[in-house]
Write an enzyme that holds these catalytic residues in place. Structure first.
Site, PDB file in Angstrom:
ATOM      1  N   GLU A  54       0.825  -1.211   0.000  1.00  0.00           N
ATOM      2  CA  GLU A  54       0.000   0.000   0.000  1.00  0.00           C
ATOM      3  C   GLU A  54       0.856   1.256   0.000  1.00  0.00           C
ATOM      4  O   GLU A  54       0.584   2.206  -0.741  1.00  0.00           O
ATOM      5  CB  GLU A  54      -0.915   0.047   1.236  1.00  0.00           C
ATOM      6  N   CYS A  87      -2.810  -2.466   7.389  1.00  0.00           N
ATOM      7  CA  CYS A  87      -2.392  -2.362   8.790  1.00  0.00           C
ATOM      8  C   CYS A  87      -2.558  -0.906   9.249  1.00  0.00           C
ATOM      9  O   CYS A  87      -2.830  -0.016   8.432  1.00  0.00           O
ATOM     10  CB  CYS A  87      -0.940  -2.816   8.928  1.00  0.00           C
TER      11      CYS A  87
END
Length: 176
Positions: A64, A92
């Site tokens: 990401e 996360c």
């Protein structure tokens, strides 16, 4: 550009998740935790990335994070208004924080992470109320079985390597 980016067809989530899975397979082939991401704007992919924590020796090199950085360069702005991030595993807390600051409209992920996910699994930073400086629409479970299967296979293989004494088995011992 913002109007152009809002043309994303919600029925194309599966197509773009397939592209994120392609990136995740690159990570697996490199011995990385198999997570992949793509950023879409205006119906086209503007950035692709896969986990490279071990490759780059950088704990922040999650798919990401790398995809967001590449997307910002591609669109010429740190704000990713009108964009959608597709990622194979729930982000996360570190990645969710970066996502909030980059401001994409949507985040679409494959499999949930109930122990460490920050898009509804463990906590929800992306749709926080009150919101941080931005709130993303979240779609979860897109191709979840395929995404989860890839992760499970990777960790199963890592456990087998560890049992057989393979020195590289430590790679992938921690989820991304």
């Amino acid at each position: 550009m913002e109007d152009e980016c809002h043309e994303i067809d919600l029925h194309s989530d599966g197509h773009f998740m397939l592209q994120a899975l392609r990136e995740a397979r690159k990570a697996a082939a490199a011995g990385e935790v198999p997570v992949g991401a793509v950023v879409v704007c205006g119906g086209r992919i503007v950035a692709r990335a896969w986990n490279q924590v071990e490759t780059l020796k950088d704990a922040t090199a999650h798919a990401e994070m790398l995809a967001l950085t590449a997307a910002q360069q591609a669109v010429g702005d740190w704000r990713l208004d009108g964009c959608t991030l597709y990622v194979t595993k729930e982000p996360c807390p570190m990645c969710a924080g970066a996502i909030v600051h980059c401001r994409p409209d949507r985040v679409v992920f494959g499999c949930a992470d109930p122990k460490g996910g920050a898009a509804g699994g463990w906590i929800n930073l992306l749709e926080a109320n009150p919101p941080l400086n931005h709130r993303c629409d979240v779609t979860s479970g897109v191709m979840a079985g395929e995404c989860l299967g890839l992760l499970q296979s990777f960790f199963r293989d890592a456990r087998e390597r560890k049992k057989s004494g393979d020195a590289d088995a430590r790679r992938g011992s921690e989820p991304a």
